[in-house]
Design a protein around this motif. Structure first.
Motif, PDB file in Angstrom:
ATOM      1  N   ASP A 132       6.866  11.715  10.458  1.00  0.00           N
ATOM      2  CA  ASP A 132       8.024  11.186  10.734  1.00  0.00           C
ATOM      3  C   ASP A 132       8.536  11.271  12.366  1.00  0.00           C
ATOM      4  OD1 ASP A 132       8.584  13.895  10.565  1.00  0.00           O
ATOM      5  OD2 ASP A 132      10.136  13.823   9.788  1.00  0.00           O
ATOM      6  N   ASP A 133       7.347  11.315  13.127  1.00  0.00           N
ATOM      7  CA  ASP A 133       7.963  11.542  14.717  1.00  0.00           C
ATOM      8  C   ASP A 133       8.048  10.238  15.140  1.00  0.00           C
ATOM      9  OD1 ASP A 133       8.535  12.887  16.968  1.00  0.00           O
ATOM     10  OD2 ASP A 133       6.141  12.897  17.533  1.00  0.00           O
ATOM     11  N   LEU A 134       9.031  10.140  16.114  1.00  0.00           N
ATOM     12  CA  LEU A 134       9.368   8.966  16.912  1.00  0.00           C
ATOM     13  C   LEU A 134       8.090   8.158  17.362  1.00  0.00           C
ATOM     14  CD1 LEU A 134      12.774   9.734  18.538  1.00  0.00           C
ATOM     15  CD2 LEU A 134      12.452   8.197  16.376  1.00  0.00           C
ATOM     16  N   ASP A 181       0.836  -1.056  -0.069  1.00  0.00           N
ATOM     17  CA  ASP A 181      -0.317  -0.071  -0.026  1.00  0.00           C
ATOM     18  C   ASP A 181       0.903   1.136   0.027  1.00  0.00           C
ATOM     19  OD1 ASP A 181      -2.055   1.822   0.235  1.00  0.00           O
ATOM     20  OD2 ASP A 181      -2.396   1.393   2.278  1.00  0.00           O
ATOM     21  N   TYR A 182       1.124   1.520  -1.225  1.00  0.00           N
ATOM     22  CA  TYR A 182       2.112   2.858  -1.321  1.00  0.00           C
ATOM     23  C   TYR A 182       1.337   4.301  -0.883  1.00  0.00           C
ATOM     24  CZ  TYR A 182       4.992  -0.146  -4.075  1.00  0.00           C
ATOM     25  OH  TYR A 182       5.504  -1.244  -4.420  1.00  0.00           O
ATOM     26  N   GLU A 183       0.178   4.290  -0.502  1.00  0.00           N
ATOM     27  CA  GLU A 183      -0.255   5.545  -0.037  1.00  0.00           C
ATOM     28  C   GLU A 183       0.107   5.725   1.295  1.00  0.00           C
ATOM     29  OE1 GLU A 183      -3.844   7.036  -0.582  1.00  0.00           O
ATOM     30  OE2 GLU A 183      -4.285   6.086  -2.440  1.00  0.00           O
ATOM     31  N   LYS A 184       0.461   4.635   2.289  1.00  0.00           N
ATOM     32  CA  LYS A 184       0.940   4.996   3.706  1.00  0.00           C
ATOM     33  C   LYS A 184       2.357   5.109   3.621  1.00  0.00           C
ATOM     34  CE  LYS A 184       1.726   0.021   4.493  1.00  0.00           C
ATOM     35  NZ  LYS A 184       1.454  -1.154   5.372  1.00  0.00           N
ATOM     36  N   TYR A 185       3.169   4.977   2.381  1.00  0.00           N
ATOM     37  CA  TYR A 185       4.517   5.305   2.463  1.00  0.00           C
ATOM     38  C   TYR A 185       4.668   6.722   1.979  1.00  0.00           C
ATOM     39  CZ  TYR A 185       5.931   0.403   2.771  1.00  0.00           C
ATOM     40  OH  TYR A 185       6.062  -0.838   3.011  1.00  0.00           O
ATOM     41  N   SER A 186       3.628   7.245   1.302  1.00  0.00           N
ATOM     42  CA  SER A 186       3.564   8.822   0.647  1.00  0.00           C
ATOM     43  C   SER A 186       3.410   9.863   2.064  1.00  0.00           C
ATOM     44  CB  SER A 186       2.483   8.996  -0.159  1.00  0.00           C
ATOM     45  OG  SER A 186       1.169   8.773   0.339  1.00  0.00           O
ATOM     46  N   ASN A 187       2.766   9.137   2.887  1.00  0.00           N
ATOM     47  CA  ASN A 187       2.739  10.049   4.199  1.00  0.00           C
ATOM     48  C   ASN A 187       3.964   9.842   5.228  1.00  0.00           C
ATOM     49  OD1 ASN A 187      -0.016  10.916   3.730  1.00  0.00           O
ATOM     50  ND2 ASN A 187      -0.814   8.965   4.392  1.00  0.00           N
ATOM     51  N   LEU A 188       4.740   9.184   4.771  1.00  0.00           N
ATOM     52  CA  LEU A 188       6.131   9.032   5.683  1.00  0.00           C
ATOM     53  C   LEU A 188       6.701  10.471   5.841  1.00  0.00           C
ATOM     54  CD1 LEU A 188       7.571   6.782   7.269  1.00  0.00           C
ATOM     55  CD2 LEU A 188       8.812   6.267   5.298  1.00  0.00           C
ATOM     56  N   ALA A 189       6.840  10.976   4.786  1.00  0.00           N
ATOM     57  CA  ALA A 189       7.495  12.487   5.080  1.00  0.00           C
ATOM     58  C   ALA A 189       6.711  13.456   6.001  1.00  0.00           C
ATOM     59  CB  ALA A 189       7.661  13.011   3.583  1.00  0.00           C
ATOM     60  N   LEU A 190       5.189  13.272   6.066  1.00  0.00           N
ATOM     61  CA  LEU A 190       4.453  14.231   6.684  1.00  0.00           C
ATOM     62  C   LEU A 190       4.436  13.627   8.435  1.00  0.00           C
ATOM     63  CD1 LEU A 190       1.556  14.502   4.261  1.00  0.00           C
ATOM     64  CD2 LEU A 190       3.519  16.008   4.833  1.00  0.00           C
ATOM     65  N   LEU A 195       5.334   1.434   9.967  1.00  0.00           N
ATOM     66  CA  LEU A 195       4.396   1.036   9.054  1.00  0.00           C
ATOM     67  C   LEU A 195       4.472  -0.443   8.590  1.00  0.00           C
ATOM     68  CD1 LEU A 195       5.926   3.649   6.389  1.00  0.00           C
ATOM     69  CD2 LEU A 195       3.439   3.639   7.544  1.00  0.00           C
ATOM     70  N   GLU A 196       5.632  -1.136   8.688  1.00  0.00           N
ATOM     71  CA  GLU A 196       5.637  -2.606   8.595  1.00  0.00           C
ATOM     72  C   GLU A 196       6.473  -3.407   9.693  1.00  0.00           C
ATOM     73  OE1 GLU A 196       7.294  -3.573   4.972  1.00  0.00           O
ATOM     74  OE2 GLU A 196       5.557  -3.080   3.703  1.00  0.00           O
ATOM     75  N   THR A 197       6.014  -4.328  10.341  1.00  0.00           N
ATOM     76  CA  THR A 197       6.886  -5.203  11.357  1.00  0.00           C
ATOM     77  C   THR A 197       7.495  -6.214  10.585  1.00  0.00           C
ATOM     78  OG1 THR A 197       5.100  -6.530  11.597  1.00  0.00           O
ATOM     79  CG2 THR A 197       5.008  -4.731  12.930  1.00  0.00           C
ATOM     80  N   VAL A 198       8.784  -6.414  11.156  1.00  0.00           N
ATOM     81  CA  VAL A 198       9.581  -7.539  10.346  1.00  0.00           C
ATOM     82  C   VAL A 198       9.862  -8.426  11.452  1.00  0.00           C
ATOM     83  CG1 VAL A 198      12.081  -7.797   9.620  1.00  0.00           C
ATOM     84  CG2 VAL A 198      10.775  -5.626   9.002  1.00  0.00           C
TER      85      VAL A 198
END
Length: 74
Positions: A53-55, A42-51, A60-63
């Motif tokens: 970006d707080d700790l 889901d690339y829309e959640k990656y697009s909000n990553l710049a907005l 977004l994804e668990t590894v």
């Protein structure tokens, strides 16, 4: 080799490179659309990553690192 021949070869090379870059760009675009449509990403959640970006924001994804061989699974 004359200057005119070199300029002609340069023009042909530029045209071939331009066509190759257009094909690669549209291929990448189709890949993104297909992977988003099938639900792999889901690339829309990656697009909000710049907005956002707080700790304290959500991950977004668990590894998962519980593989016996030590490789990382998604």
């Amino acid at each position: 080799m004359s200057v005119e021949t070199m300029r002609e070869l340069q023009a042909y090379g530029y045209f071939v490179l331009l066509i190759a870059m257009v094909v690669l760009l549209y291929g990448y675009w189709f890949h993104l659309k297909k992977s988003e449509k099938t639900g792999r990403r889901d690339y829309e959640k990656y697009s909000n990553l710049a907005l956002r970006d707080d700790l304290r924001d959500d991950v977004l994804e668990t590894v998962s690192t519980s593989n016996a061989k030590g490789s990382v699974e998604k």
